[in-house]
Motif scaffolding. Structure first.
Motif, PDB file in Angstrom:
ATOM      1  N   SER A  26      -1.161  -1.603  -5.299  1.00 34.32           N
ATOM      2  CA  SER A  26      -0.712  -2.924  -5.746  1.00 34.32           C
ATOM      3  C   SER A  26       0.179  -3.586  -4.707  1.00 34.32           C
ATOM      4  O   SER A  26       0.079  -4.786  -4.440  1.00 34.32           O
ATOM      5  N   TYR A  27       1.070  -2.818  -4.097  1.00 34.30           N
ATOM      6  CA  TYR A  27       1.996  -3.364  -3.108  1.00 34.30           C
ATOM      7  C   TYR A  27       1.261  -3.771  -1.831  1.00 34.30           C
ATOM      8  O   TYR A  27       1.588  -4.790  -1.214  1.00 34.30           O
ATOM      9  N   LEU A  28       0.253  -3.004  -1.447  1.00 35.05           N
ATOM     10  CA  LEU A  28      -0.563  -3.389  -0.296  1.00 35.05           C
ATOM     11  C   LEU A  28      -1.282  -4.709  -0.567  1.00 35.05           C
ATOM     12  O   LEU A  28      -1.335  -5.589   0.290  1.00 35.05           O
ATOM     13  N   LYS A  29      -1.811  -4.848  -1.786  1.00 29.23           N
ATOM     14  CA  LYS A  29      -2.489  -6.093  -2.189  1.00 29.23           C
ATOM     15  C   LYS A  29      -1.543  -7.285  -2.140  1.00 29.23           C
ATOM     16  O   LYS A  29      -1.953  -8.407  -1.863  1.00 29.23           O
ATOM     17  N   ALA A  30      -0.273  -7.040  -2.426  1.00 30.35           N
ATOM     18  CA  ALA A  30       0.727  -8.115  -2.430  1.00 30.35           C
ATOM     19  C   ALA A  30       1.214  -8.446  -1.023  1.00 30.35           C
ATOM     20  O   ALA A  30       2.025  -9.350  -0.850  1.00 30.35           O
ATOM     21  N   GLY A  31       0.733  -7.706  -0.013  1.00 32.98           N
ATOM     22  CA  GLY A  31       1.087  -8.026   1.362  1.00 32.98           C
ATOM     23  C   GLY A  31       2.103  -7.112   2.010  1.00 32.98           C
ATOM     24  O   GLY A  31       2.463  -7.301   3.175  1.00 32.98           O
TER      25      GLY A  31
END
Length: 186
Positions: free
Chosen positions: A156-161
């Motif tokens: 999720s954090y990777l998806k958020a940048g």
């Protein structure tokens, strides 16, 4: 921060008088099957906290506060669907783990989205609002700490940048476990 309305929810900062909702959502988060990897407190510990604790917690991160901001996604009927908090850390201080802070930065904590809203884009919307607040508050970067075994949160954090910084943080009271630092630089 101006509320935005993506879909069926509004992203906004909390108000100090919303401490009962802060408490309810935190207790719900602490019952999540991965709570032992995501949070540094247990549901049982949080249950013992007096209302004054929740009132102070909400007031310290409410709209207009300068050192922290709790962002919430409010759905139909006022139901809180998810939340995150950004704490400001000042250069020249030490963080919660005793590590030096080398620049003004936001530190994202307390990320939680109700299971039925996961995968809907809500988490990214919460992060976008949290980052907007941190940049406006003068952060040079924003970071978060995630348990190495919490794959759902890392994705999720990777998806958020966010990206791994390569720094690990030992967990207080659990030295055999480490957490990973993820960052976004301005």
């Amino acid at each position: 921060m101006n509320p935005s309305v993506p879909g069926d929810y509004v992203i906004r900062s909390i108000r100090a008088d919303e401490w009962p909702a802060v408490k309810e959502l935190r207790l719900r988060a602490l019952r999540d099957p991965l709570a032992h990897l995501a949070f540094l407190e247990t549901h049982d510990d949080a249950l013992t906290r007096p209302d004054a604790f929740w009132q102070e917690r909400a007031a310290g991160a409410a709209e207009g506060a300068s050192g922290a901001q709790q962002i919430v996604a409010e759905g139909p009927g006022g139901l809180w669907l998810g939340t995150l908090t950004v704490l400001m850390e000042e250069a020249g201080t030490t963080d919660w783990a005793g590590l030096p802070v080398d620049r003004r930065q936001g530190h994202v904590v307390g990320v939680y989205v109700r299971p039925e809203w996961r995968g809907s884009g809500l988490t990214k919307a919460l992060f976008d609002a949290g980052l907007e607040w941190a940049w406006a508050a003068g952060a040079e970067r924003v970071r978060l700490i995630v348990h190495e075994d919490n794959g759902r949160a890392r994705a999720s954090y990777l998806k958020a940048g966010f990206a791994p910084s390569g720094r690990t943080v030992p967990l207080a009271g659990r030295p055999e476990e480490t957490e990973l630092e993820f960052v976004i630089d301005r």
